[in-house]
Design an enzyme around this catalytic site. Structure first.
Site, PDB file in Angstrom:
ATOM      1  N   LEU A 131       0.823  -1.205   0.000  1.00  0.00           N
ATOM      2  CA  LEU A 131       0.000   0.000   0.000  1.00  0.00           C
ATOM      3  C   LEU A 131       0.861   1.260   0.000  1.00  0.00           C
ATOM      4  CD1 LEU A 131      -2.376  -1.468   2.697  1.00  0.00           C
ATOM      5  CD2 LEU A 131      -2.907  -1.222   0.260  1.00  0.00           C
ATOM      6  N   PRO A 132       0.279   2.402  -0.408  1.00  0.00           N
ATOM      7  CA  PRO A 132       1.091   3.606  -0.592  1.00  0.00           C
ATOM      8  C   PRO A 132       1.629   4.256   0.668  1.00  0.00           C
ATOM      9  CG  PRO A 132      -0.903   3.688  -1.949  1.00  0.00           C
ATOM     10  CD  PRO A 132      -1.061   2.545  -1.009  1.00  0.00           C
ATOM     11  N   ASN A 143      -3.115   4.393   4.550  1.00  0.00           N
ATOM     12  CA  ASN A 143      -3.729   3.286   3.813  1.00  0.00           C
ATOM     13  C   ASN A 143      -3.602   1.979   4.577  1.00  0.00           C
ATOM     14  OD1 ASN A 143      -2.372   4.835   0.919  1.00  0.00           O
ATOM     15  ND2 ASN A 143      -4.532   4.809   1.454  1.00  0.00           N
ATOM     16  N   THR A 192       5.843   0.738   2.441  1.00  0.00           N
ATOM     17  CA  THR A 192       6.885   1.509   3.124  1.00  0.00           C
ATOM     18  C   THR A 192       6.187   2.560   3.969  1.00  0.00           C
ATOM     19  OG1 THR A 192       8.485   1.179   1.347  1.00  0.00           O
ATOM     20  CG2 THR A 192       8.890   3.003   2.847  1.00  0.00           C
ATOM     21  N   LYS A 225      14.457   0.171   5.416  1.00  0.00           N
ATOM     22  CA  LYS A 225      13.972   0.714   4.147  1.00  0.00           C
ATOM     23  C   LYS A 225      14.083   2.232   4.093  1.00  0.00           C
ATOM     24  CE  LYS A 225      11.976   1.194   0.175  1.00  0.00           C
ATOM     25  NZ  LYS A 225      10.593   0.789  -0.156  1.00  0.00           N
ATOM     26  N   LYS A 252       7.443  11.118   0.286  1.00  0.00           N
ATOM     27  CA  LYS A 252       6.873  10.495   1.486  1.00  0.00           C
ATOM     28  C   LYS A 252       7.944   9.771   2.296  1.00  0.00           C
ATOM     29  CE  LYS A 252       5.725   6.412   1.525  1.00  0.00           C
ATOM     30  NZ  LYS A 252       5.271   5.041   1.276  1.00  0.00           N
TER      31      LYS A 252
END
Length: 330
Positions: free
Chosen positions: A95-96, A100, A127, A203, A278
């Site tokens: 998912l973004p 979400n 992420t 990440k 983001k």
């Protein structure tokens, strides 16, 4: 999409396999049905690779065209995350953003936890903020399910070729269970720590470095061109010298240097500039919370914020080269 009656039928048809999975809790066979939520640029390729390996896939996405594509590839399309969790005991989400993830997992009427069964394994490859991963993991644990964070790196082409890297946070036992499954979608699977959120931590560090190096590569290529160098020659020099990096060699932002990357198709597809913004924002929040100086990370965040505000949000993050090269002295 399937009716409730058909969903129940699907579950009944898979009940023996699901029961076997719950009882063994240590083996995922190529017959284990899998739920997949989030069929965007990365997710659709990851889901497709699972189907190529023989797994029955139960899919959901908010985008109808993504669901249509998944159905054409052989997935069973469902109408909500709740329906996916009702049909299988192993779910992957891609998912973004953090919002979400919380919506898909925690929504009381349509989320995963409204129907998840005890013993289910939930793998989140989004992420997001590491703390959000930890919070969601605790809530999943209260429902008897196990949540692991497993964000990915490598880009869309790597996702299509099952060559991405997974960074996993979670206990050894569950990591050992899902590692063979992740290797169907990726080339490298790294256990980053026993604590959920460890994968996210790795990440965001990686993506902060990626954003910085893409800006550096773009600046160097732009300066070289302004000095009269052929960009092909300059790229050859950089990639055989100490400036060599992934952004210069594999994903060069200058059109015509590397085949098959977004810079060669108008910066379409790939990893969006808005997503890089983001991720850099998450890294800066983490740096602030932990009193860790990241001056270059902060500058990269500021530049991508300006880039996105200038209308490049839908382009691949390597478009920073175009943004810089078109910024001329007045």
């Amino acid at each position: 999409m399937l009716s409730v009656k058909k969903i129940i039928t699907c579950f009944a048809n898979n009940s023996r396999r699901l029961t076997k999975f719950r009882r063994s809790y240590g083996k995922i066979s190529d017959k284990t049905p899998i739920g997949f939520i989030g069929l965007g640029n990365m997710g659709r390729h990851m889901a497709n690779n699972l189907m190529k390996e023989g797994h029955a896939l139960f899919a959901y996405d908010v985008n109808p065209s993504a669901l249509e594509d998944a159905a054409q590839r052989g997935a069973t399309v469902l109408g909500s995350p709740m329906e996916v969790a009702a049909a299988v005991d192993l779910v992957v989400t891609m998912l973004p953003n953090s919002g979400n993830v919380k919506e898909v997992y925690l929504n009381g009427t349509s989320g995963i936890l409204s129907s998840v069964r005890p013993g289910s394994i939930l793998i989140d490859s989004s992420t997001i903020d590491p703390q959000v991963s930890r919070d969601v993991a605790l809530i999943c644990g209260d429902s008897g399910a196990t949540y692991l964070d497993a964000p990915v790196s490598g880009g869309v082409v790597a996702a299509e070729n099952a060559a991405i890297t997974f960074m996993v946070g979670g206990r050894d036992k569950e990591f050992g269970l899902i590692e063979p499954l992740l290797k169907l979608m990726g080339k490298n699977v790294v256990h980053c720590g026993e604590q959920v959120g460890s994968g996210q931590a790795a990440k965001i560090c990686n993506n902060m470095l990626l954003g910085i190096s893409m800006i550096g590569t773009s600046e160097a290529m732009n300066l070289g061109e302004k000095l009269g160098l052929d960009p092909v020659v300059l790229a050859r020099v950089i990639n055989s010298s100490s400036g060599r990096c992934w952004a210069s060699e594999v994903y060069n932002p200058v059109p015509g240097i590397v085949e098959g990357v977004p810079s060669g198709r108008g910066y379409e597809g790939g990893f969006g500039a808005a997503l890089m913004l983001k991720d850099l924002g998450i890294a800066q929040d983490a740096a602030t919370a932990n009193a860790c100086p990241t001056p270059l990370g902060g500058l990269a965040h500021s530049l991508y914020r300006l880039l996105v505000a200038s209308g490049y949000d839908g382009k691949d993050f390597s478009v920073v080269y175009q943004f810089l090269s078109q910024s001329k002295k007045k």
